[in-house]
Design a protein around this motif. Sequence first.
Motif, PDB file in Angstrom:
ATOM      1  N   LEU A  30       0.811  -1.225   0.000  1.00 54.14           N
ATOM      2  CA  LEU A  30       0.000   0.000   0.000  1.00 54.14           C
ATOM      3  C   LEU A  30       0.844   1.273   0.000  1.00 54.14           C
ATOM      4  CD1 LEU A  30      -2.942  -0.934   2.404  1.00 54.14           C
ATOM      5  CD2 LEU A  30      -3.021  -0.588  -0.071  1.00 54.14           C
TER       6      LEU A  30
ATOM      7  N   GLN B 141      -3.167   1.341  -3.838  1.00 53.21           N
ATOM      8  CA  GLN B 141      -4.222   1.933  -3.017  1.00 53.21           C
ATOM      9  C   GLN B 141      -5.527   2.033  -3.803  1.00 53.21           C
ATOM     10  OE1 GLN B 141      -2.823   5.669  -1.453  1.00 53.21           O
ATOM     11  NE2 GLN B 141      -1.086   4.714  -0.381  1.00 53.21           N
TER      12      GLN B 141
ATOM     13  N   PHE C 100      -6.912  -1.359  -3.920  1.00 55.99           N
ATOM     14  CA  PHE C 100      -7.386  -1.705  -2.582  1.00 55.99           C
ATOM     15  C   PHE C 100      -8.784  -1.126  -2.335  1.00 55.99           C
ATOM     16  CE2 PHE C 100      -7.900  -0.526   1.870  1.00 55.99           C
ATOM     17  CZ  PHE C 100      -7.587  -1.699   2.534  1.00 55.99           C
TER      18      PHE C 100
ATOM     19  N   ALA D 252      -0.858   0.269   7.526  1.00 52.76           N
ATOM     20  CA  ALA D 252      -1.678   0.344   6.319  1.00 52.76           C
ATOM     21  C   ALA D 252      -2.621   1.542   6.376  1.00 52.76           C
ATOM     22  CB  ALA D 252      -2.474  -0.949   6.151  1.00 52.76           C
TER      23      ALA D 252
ATOM     24  N   LEU E  84      -2.668   4.684   3.716  1.00 52.48           N
ATOM     25  CA  LEU E  84      -3.906   5.024   3.013  1.00 52.48           C
ATOM     26  C   LEU E  84      -4.358   6.453   3.322  1.00 52.48           C
ATOM     27  CD1 LEU E  84      -5.993   1.763   3.462  1.00 52.48           C
ATOM     28  CD2 LEU E  84      -5.277   2.742   1.272  1.00 52.48           C
TER      29      LEU E  84
END
Length: 706
Positions: free
Chosen positions: A87, A93, A96, A123, A127
């Motif tokens: 990530l 991302q 994800f 994570a 993000l």
Amino acid sequence: CHLALWDEARMHILKSDMFGHTLELAKSSDVETSRFALGAIANIADDSRFHDAVAEKAGVVRSLLILTQNNNLSIVRESSRALSNVLSSSVSQATFLKEEGMESLVNISKLQDYECVYNAAVAFRKLSANSLSHETFFSQEGVSAVVNLASHEERSIQLQSAAALRDISSNQDFKVRFTEMGGIRTAIELSSLPDTDLRTIAFGIIRHLSLPMRLKRDLVDSGIVSIMADCVAQTDNEDLLFQCASSIANMSEHAHNKVVLVQMGVLRCLVSLCKKKSLQVKRETARAFSLLSSAPENNVGVFDKKVLPSILDLLQCQEEETGRDSAAAISNVSTNPETNALIGALGGIAQLILLLTSPHESCQKNSCRAICRLTTLEENKVAVISHGGLTPLIQLCTSSNHDVSLMSIMVLCNLSTCSGYQIKFVEDGGLPILKQLLSSDCPLTRKNIAMVLCNMTSHDVSQDHIARQINLLQLFELMDDVNLECRALATMTVGNLASKKIHGSTILDAGGLQQLATMVNTIDGTNLQRAALLTLYNLSACEASHVLFVKNNVVQSIVTSCRSPDVLCRRFSLLILANIACNEKTRTDATKGGGLQAAVLSLKDDDSSSRRFACICLANMGNDAATQSQIVVHGGLPSLVTLCAVNDNETQNCAFMCLSNLAANESNHSPMMKQGAFKTFVQTSSSQCTTFGIANLCSSSDLLSQ
């Protein structure tokens, strides 16, 4: 897995088929096989060189998300570690978020295993740096999960989750929602911890949340200010101090907070921040001072000798924002004589003058504004001149920045009333600049330049310089300016120059008389009429001007002004008539067109000075035989007799002088005796006027028996 710890091996694994095989092995039902394969992927993805390359491999994110749901803890550990490393790439991302992976992270964060929770926190942190993920954080319980992690017992997890919260709090679209989900409460809890890094992040969250106007008051009411003050007193960490200073400044933008923060003692905190070495801390502190000082409630008794020295120290910073805002703060508090005197006594004038030479126009403008307010005190005017402030102020008058130019001229307006200003201003080359600015397109500039000239011409020492260097025609143009104040000030300038005979003659030769006569009858403003009449009065002191007054029909305008509702206009008008009537060549003209009647009526004026000037006027008119009888015919005698008995020596003498002139005309003797003029002469102490009056009345044989 072990080879993936070696930098060169990672590249070979990634570029060959080995990576694809490793990904397949990660899906193996054999725990050890899967764990080692996931470890290899995690190690490769941890290399910043290969973040995007790993993310672009087909199925990586999806496979890792599936594996994080495995029942085996070791596989969840390695898959979550691999996912947190993958990530690092914005490419992964996006995948994800598309795969709705937030739910998996939230579940991992709830596990009781440190490694899994830490990986989830990492994570979340990665993000959160992507603003596109913030909506998902809120819609899929990501924020709540991170808030919970922020109170975890492990510092490493706290740091990652706190940093994620700071990123989320920076998004202007979600600040209110973030607060509603416990953002402020969490930040306060973190800021109360003894850990400097966590406190810095916590106040970073506060700084972000303090930007929206809607949240500023909530923050002040939350109790964060006292925690912030304690923090400032205990640390020298530059980043932490910056977060605190910036938060205070942001909260100070709310009108209610400006007063409350001061009541909470935040000024002591700001004084402490001023002593820190960091330029960015000083910048935010200056901003806070500027905002807090803008509240009228804080202008008296708040910024005292304990606070002002710190603001003055900030003036010395070379940074534009710091100099600008600290000068603004000084300007804001310079609203009363006590504070102005204190700033001057603390050396504030000298520091503001140094700021005038700043290359930044915002600093120049605010410094000028502060000096303008401070120079309402005479001692501060002297300080500006003695510290060499006149030269930079004159230079700033020609600034290309309109506000800087205007503010510097306004300072000169204040200084121009100071006795030490006149010659210094001329020596520093100020007059040519004023002459240039008289033609400015800005009405305020023209008005203030006219005020400077008006003040300067009230001093004899500068009148000759101005008369030589300023074009009279420019002043005449200003006398017709659209701005009434400007017109009045320009006219007063001409009037001051006219107080000297040599300059009065120049004004007459330039054709100023007719323009002034027109202004006397203006309906635009009393100040303008006063200025015009004052100028005409000064001009009328020159005997050579009287004939011009008559030729240009100015006398009629003066007569009309004798009935003005403004007392000063009436006084000047009567004095002008008195001067014209003093001249044998124009005496009769002064009585025409209602001049005599105006003077007679003014004997009953409510204003004592106007009554006295009317006596002088009639005394001068009364040097003519025909006029002597006319004064009596028009009812002037009773008022003159009455004025001889007033408790005012000057008025008495003027009235007696007028009666004495009237007594020179035999036709006036009988009415004067009937009105008690003789008795008034006799009862008054001996003077030349009364003696002449008695002698003239006694010259009539018919009245000797009386």
